[in-house]
Design a protein around this motif. Sequence first.
Motif, short mmCIF file in Angstrom:
data_model
loop_
_atom_site.label_atom_id
_atom_site.label_comp_id
_atom_site.label_asym_id
_atom_site.label_seq_id
_atom_site.Cartn_x
_atom_site.Cartn_y
_atom_site.Cartn_z
N ALA A 203 -8.26 -1.42 2.71
CA ALA A 203 -8.16 -0.10 2.10
C ALA A 203 -9.43 0.25 1.31
O ALA A 203 -9.91 1.39 1.36
CB ALA A 203 -6.93 -0.04 1.21
N ASP A 204 -9.98 -0.72 0.59
CA ASP A 204 -11.20 -0.46 -0.17
C ASP A 204 -12.41 -0.27 0.75
O ASP A 204 -13.38 0.39 0.38
CB ASP A 204 -11.49 -1.62 -1.13
CG ASP A 204 -10.58 -1.60 -2.35
OD1 ASP A 204 -10.03 -0.53 -2.66
OD2 ASP A 204 -10.40 -2.67 -2.99
N LEU B 11 -7.63 4.37 2.43
CA LEU B 11 -6.18 4.10 2.51
C LEU B 11 -5.56 4.67 3.78
O LEU B 11 -4.76 4.00 4.45
CB LEU B 11 -5.50 4.70 1.26
CG LEU B 11 -4.05 4.27 0.99
CD1 LEU B 11 -3.90 2.77 0.97
CD2 LEU B 11 -3.59 4.87 -0.34
N ARG B 12 -5.90 5.89 4.14
CA ARG B 12 -5.31 6.50 5.35
C ARG B 12 -5.66 5.71 6.60
O ARG B 12 -4.81 5.42 7.45
CB ARG B 12 -5.79 7.95 5.49
CG ARG B 12 -5.16 8.92 4.51
CD ARG B 12 -5.83 10.29 4.60
NE ARG B 12 -5.73 10.85 5.94
CZ ARG B 12 -4.72 11.60 6.37
NH1 ARG B 12 -3.72 11.89 5.55
NH2 ARG B 12 -4.71 12.09 7.59
N THR C 176 -6.42 2.66 6.87
CA THR C 176 -5.82 1.32 6.84
C THR C 176 -4.51 1.28 7.60
O THR C 176 -4.19 0.27 8.26
CB THR C 176 -5.60 0.86 5.38
OG1 THR C 176 -6.85 0.83 4.71
CG2 THR C 176 -4.96 -0.52 5.33
N LEU D 26 0.80 -1.22 0.00
CA LEU D 26 0.00 0.00 0.00
C LEU D 26 0.83 1.28 0.00
O LEU D 26 0.38 2.32 -0.50
CB LEU D 26 -0.92 0.01 1.23
CG LEU D 26 -1.95 -1.12 1.31
CD1 LEU D 26 -2.72 -1.03 2.62
CD2 LEU D 26 -2.91 -1.07 0.13
N GLY E 4 -5.53 -4.77 0.62
CA GLY E 4 -6.43 -4.24 -0.39
C GLY E 4 -7.87 -4.18 0.07
O GLY E 4 -8.56 -3.17 -0.15
N HIS F 159 -1.28 10.45 -2.22
CA HIS F 159 -1.48 11.38 -1.10
C HIS F 159 -0.21 12.15 -0.74
O HIS F 159 -0.29 13.30 -0.29
CB HIS F 159 -1.98 10.62 0.13
CG HIS F 159 -3.32 9.98 -0.06
ND1 HIS F 159 -4.51 10.61 0.22
CD2 HIS F 159 -3.66 8.74 -0.53
CE1 HIS F 159 -5.52 9.81 -0.06
NE2 HIS F 159 -5.03 8.66 -0.51
N VAL G 11 1.41 3.32 -3.29
CA VAL G 11 0.19 3.98 -3.76
C VAL G 11 -0.08 5.23 -2.93
O VAL G 11 -0.41 6.30 -3.46
CB VAL G 11 -1.01 3.00 -3.66
CG1 VAL G 11 -2.30 3.70 -4.10
CG2 VAL G 11 -0.76 1.76 -4.50
N TYR G 12 0.09 5.11 -1.61
CA TYR G 12 -0.17 6.26 -0.73
C TYR G 12 0.83 7.39 -1.02
O TYR G 12 0.44 8.57 -1.07
CB TYR G 12 -0.07 5.83 0.74
CG TYR G 12 -0.37 6.96 1.69
CD1 TYR G 12 -1.68 7.29 1.99
CD2 TYR G 12 0.65 7.72 2.26
CE1 TYR G 12 -1.98 8.35 2.85
CE2 TYR G 12 0.37 8.77 3.11
CZ TYR G 12 -0.95 9.08 3.40
OH TYR G 12 -1.23 10.13 4.24
#
Length: 396
Positions: free
Chosen positions: A158-159, A163-164, A166, A30, A155, A38, A33-34
């Motif tokens: 997060a979904d 995401l934050r 998680t 993750l 995943g 972000h 991606v973050y």
Amino acid sequence: MTRRELFTALAPVYLSVFLFVAGNSALTVLIPVYLSEHGHLSNAQIGLVVGAFGLSSLVARLPVGMAYTARRGNTFLLAGGLLNAAAYALLPLVHGAAAFAALMALNGIGWSIATTAQLALLVARPPGGVSTAAAMGWFSGATGLGNMAAGLLGGVIADTVGLRTTFFVLAVTPVVGALLMVRNVRASDVLAAQAEHHRGSWRLLARMPLAVWAGVLVMFFINGLNALQNTFYPVLAVAAGLSLTQIGAASSLRSWASSSSRFGSGPLFQRFDPAGLTLPLVVLGTFATAAIPSVIGTFALQVPLFLFTGLSRGLLRVTGSADAFDSMDQDRGHGLTSALLYGGLDLGKIVLPVVGGVVAHAWGIATMLRIVPLGLLVLYLALALPARRRAAISAV
């Protein structure tokens, strides 16, 4: 001991292993991606931030192992778990590449402390009184299961929650993992550890048995060959006309063989003594890898080779570690041995692709895949055969 009693003894300890691995591996899925979405970092910055974890973990290994004693085991495990949790939870609260890199470095240090202590505690007091090999088999299986579940775990969370959020959820995993392990180390074990004869750390390092260094080389071997195949096999295979589907299938076959052999090794080694398996498995992995270039144009002939390399990798993670720990005196040097074995795994995936690249640049990928594994085999024999002779003499 009945099966139910054995399960009761094993489950909390290996759930601890699973939680540490699953949480950290989910983070690695993750975090890029973050950082991109972000953190708004460039690709180069993302690489540097993620690399801070591996570098700090590797640098911390030896100092942690040298400072470790059985009496400090629970403290180290809790401290490492708390550092991991702090790094996870603070990631959504900071900004900038430097801050992200600092937290990933903190996570690497915590990971190094926690996992070194966890493995040392596990081997010093195997749950349920199982053998070292069986304990390592279950450990390797729990590690494999954690890695396998991590992507889906991260995943889905997060979904579901974002995401934050998680990262806060994942921060629970190392804390619960540490508490589970600590809770299942009996008070009598800690008292027994107080009688530990602890030499100076540098002196202990200098006097490590050859079997420990052979085990470190096995860890270097399995991660290094895996990294060589991941890095250079696709290049060679595409040039030979294989499709990307076939290349991906070969990698999946290897991973399946490695994971399935790990999962089965715990119960297998409760019933059978694995002594003597390490050398044949090293030979199997060496020659299976060296044979790949000879059949690079025929995918069907590569299938058994990748199955053999996966089987070798999965079981060597168990037998190589068991050989190293069994060569040490009870309750002495387990922390340092644990750190050295993890260091071998870390160095293998860092160093061998570089070595392979240099050799491949000079003589080609096919030649490199033949001679580098054979060189590692020769080096292993130089350490393992004298270690076996010494062990045989000591047993007389």
